[in-house]
Design a protein around this motif. Structure first.
Motif, PDB file in Angstrom:
ATOM      1  N   LEU A  74       0.837  -1.321  -0.186  1.00 43.62           N
ATOM      2  CA  LEU A  74      -0.158   0.100  -0.126  1.00 43.62           C
ATOM      3  C   LEU A  74       0.838   1.409  -0.003  1.00 43.62           C
ATOM      4  N   GLU A  75       1.903   1.243   0.724  1.00 39.12           N
ATOM      5  CA  GLU A  75       3.039   2.256   0.814  1.00 39.12           C
ATOM      6  C   GLU A  75       3.423   2.671  -0.625  1.00 39.12           C
ATOM      7  N   SER A  76       3.767   1.453  -1.230  1.00 38.58           N
ATOM      8  CA  SER A  76       4.509   1.586  -2.477  1.00 38.58           C
ATOM      9  C   SER A  76       3.580   2.232  -3.704  1.00 38.58           C
ATOM     10  N   VAL A  77       2.117   1.638  -3.718  1.00 40.40           N
ATOM     11  CA  VAL A  77       1.228   2.104  -4.464  1.00 40.40           C
ATOM     12  C   VAL A  77       1.080   3.573  -4.256  1.00 40.40           C
ATOM     13  N   ARG A  80       1.554   6.720  -7.184  1.00 43.69           N
ATOM     14  CA  ARG A  80       0.694   7.803  -7.440  1.00 43.69           C
ATOM     15  C   ARG A  80       0.974   9.388  -7.102  1.00 43.69           C
ATOM     16  N   THR A  81       1.662   9.261  -5.898  1.00 43.28           N
ATOM     17  CA  THR A  81       2.439  10.545  -5.858  1.00 43.28           C
ATOM     18  C   THR A  81       3.376  11.069  -6.843  1.00 43.28           C
ATOM     19  N   LEU A  82       4.291  10.339  -7.047  1.00 43.63           N
ATOM     20  CA  LEU A  82       5.170  10.637  -8.363  1.00 43.63           C
ATOM     21  C   LEU A  82       4.448  10.708  -9.427  1.00 43.63           C
ATOM     22  N   GLN A  83       3.410   9.969  -9.744  1.00 47.52           N
ATOM     23  CA  GLN A  83       2.764  10.315 -11.243  1.00 47.52           C
ATOM     24  C   GLN A  83       2.188  11.733 -11.116  1.00 47.52           C
ATOM     25  N   GLU A  84       1.363  11.916 -10.079  1.00 38.20           N
ATOM     26  CA  GLU A  84       1.000  13.322  -9.878  1.00 38.20           C
ATOM     27  C   GLU A  84       1.861  14.386 -10.042  1.00 38.20           C
ATOM     28  N   SER A 137       8.906   9.025 -15.918  1.00 37.39           N
ATOM     29  CA  SER A 137      10.189   9.397 -15.325  1.00 37.39           C
ATOM     30  C   SER A 137      11.049   8.127 -14.741  1.00 37.39           C
ATOM     31  N   LYS A 138      12.054   8.419 -14.490  1.00 38.02           N
ATOM     32  CA  LYS A 138      13.017   7.191 -14.039  1.00 38.02           C
ATOM     33  C   LYS A 138      12.654   6.857 -12.512  1.00 38.02           C
ATOM     34  N   ALA A 153       9.505   3.279  -9.011  1.00 37.87           N
ATOM     35  CA  ALA A 153       8.454   2.973  -7.823  1.00 37.87           C
ATOM     36  C   ALA A 153       7.650   1.825  -8.173  1.00 37.87           C
ATOM     37  N   SER A 154       7.231   1.737  -9.753  1.00 38.27           N
ATOM     38  CA  SER A 154       6.595   0.656 -10.238  1.00 38.27           C
ATOM     39  C   SER A 154       7.141  -0.605 -10.187  1.00 38.27           C
ATOM     40  N   ASP A 155       8.608  -0.599 -10.106  1.00 37.96           N
ATOM     41  CA  ASP A 155       9.252  -1.763 -10.130  1.00 37.96           C
ATOM     42  C   ASP A 155       9.016  -2.152  -8.553  1.00 37.96           C
ATOM     43  N   ASP A 156       9.225  -1.379  -7.680  1.00 34.04           N
ATOM     44  CA  ASP A 156       9.003  -1.624  -6.157  1.00 34.04           C
ATOM     45  C   ASP A 156       7.511  -2.341  -5.773  1.00 34.04           C
ATOM     46  N   VAL A 157       6.704  -2.101  -6.585  1.00 36.98           N
ATOM     47  CA  VAL A 157       5.297  -2.650  -6.505  1.00 36.98           C
ATOM     48  C   VAL A 157       5.326  -4.013  -7.026  1.00 36.98           C
ATOM     49  N   LEU A 158       5.961  -4.065  -7.963  1.00 32.10           N
ATOM     50  CA  LEU A 158       5.962  -5.512  -8.802  1.00 32.10           C
ATOM     51  C   LEU A 158       6.904  -6.393  -7.895  1.00 32.10           C
TER      52      LEU A 158
END
Length: 317
Positions: free
Chosen positions: A65-68, A72-76, A108-109, A114-119
């Motif tokens: 949940l923290e990673s998601v 989202r914060t970074l995408q915003e 962005s990098k 961050a998406s890699d962290d979720v996966l």
């Protein structure tokens, strides 16, 4: 996979023509289909006994949940995908017509990492799934209410382009959920499109994709798309005066699909790129009362949460 290719293509066409002020259709065509509001799905959740994950899984779920939230914060901050329906919109692969896999690094990098962290956390959770047979009772008319998959599952994260919605695209922002009716062996993907920034309703208000779900083994579910229902707020240039118009879109059955593929092979005999019958399915990697993680045949990941998971609710709104 949320949308089969034929549905995506037809919805894309429908979306375009309803935006046009020069298109024409007989008034009687939509008077017969006139309705009020989209009917909300009401489905009892699974009555299976509470499943308690082990301590490692509980800790990983919190990290997920923290990673998601961080993603989202970074995408915003850095931007979001701009994906629309069909091949031209970047939703489907031009050759295979399968859903594209989004590239978070294209934003962005930091977003990519961050998406890699979720996966990575999803992969770790797959080792601690507390339910040995996630597909149990799927399609069982008598015991379907006991199925672990039963109920509504809302989207937290996905790598699939057809499940990625943003306000900076033509189709707009949306929320997606996956509703499992285990007794009937049916899954309904429900996409609710958000109002525009000026407060006006989108042309495509809601899209429901109805799918037959078959348990192939303990962890794999095969999918046969049946039909879709698009709920419109506008039909060509005719005003709907605040009402909603449902448009039903059938999907070719397995037999028809095989015939089309066979004809395609005949036409492309001896040539590269001959089609084979596509099989839609997903493998369940993790499942408990709160969280569901699965991977599709196109190698796309879906992370979904039930309304019973209180900690996830802020991310589902």
């Amino acid at each position: 996979m949320i949308l089969p290719p034929v549905i995506s293509s037809l919805v894309s066409f429908l979306f375009l023509v309803t935006e046009s002020s020069t298109a024409y259709a007989p008034l009687s065509a939509f008077r017969r289909a006139w309705t009020t509001q989209p009917r909300p799905f009401v489905l009892k959740a699974s009555v299976i006994s509470t499943v308690v994950p082990n301590p490692e899984a509980i800790e990983l779920k919190e990290s997920l949940l923290e990673s998601v939230k961080n993603l989202r914060t970074l995408q915003e901050r850095d931007g979001d995908f701009s994906i629309d329906f069909g091949v031209k919109g970047g939703e489907l692969n031009e050759k295979s017509r399968a859903p594209q896999k989004v590239d978070f690094y294209s934003i962005s990098k930091e977003v990519g990492e961050a998406s890699d962290d979720v996966l990575r956390i999803c992969d770790q959770l797959s080792q601690f799934s507390p339910i040995e047979e996630p597909t149990k009772f799927l399609g069982d008319k008598e015991n379907g209410s006991l199925a672990p998959l039963q109920g509504a599952w809302k989207l937290l994260f996905s790598t699939a382009a057809d499940a990625s919605f943003s306000k900076n695209s033509t189709r707009g922002a949306a929320t997606a959920q996956n509703i499992v009716d285990a007794r009937r062996g049916r899954i309904t993907n429900v996409i609710d499109f958000a109002a525009r920034e000026d407060g006006t309703e989108p042309v495509l208000k809601q899209l429901n994709v109805v799918i037959k779900a078959i348990a192939v083994n303990q962890k794999r579910v095969e999918l046969q798309f049946k039909y879709a229902k698009a709920v419109l707020t506008k039909f060509f240039f005719f005003p709907l005066f605040g009402r909603k118009l449902p448009v039903y879109i059938p999907v070719p059955g397995p037999f028809i699909t095989r015939c089309l593929v066979f004809l395609s092979r005949l036409l492309k005999f001896g040539k590269k790129g001959a089609k084979s019958v596509p099989k839609a399915y997903f493998d369940i990697l993790y499942l408990d009362n709160d969280l569901r993680i699965h991977k599709t045949g196109e190698d796309n990941f879906f992370v979904q949460a039930s309304k019973r998971w209180d900690a996830a609710q802020p991310l589902l709104k």
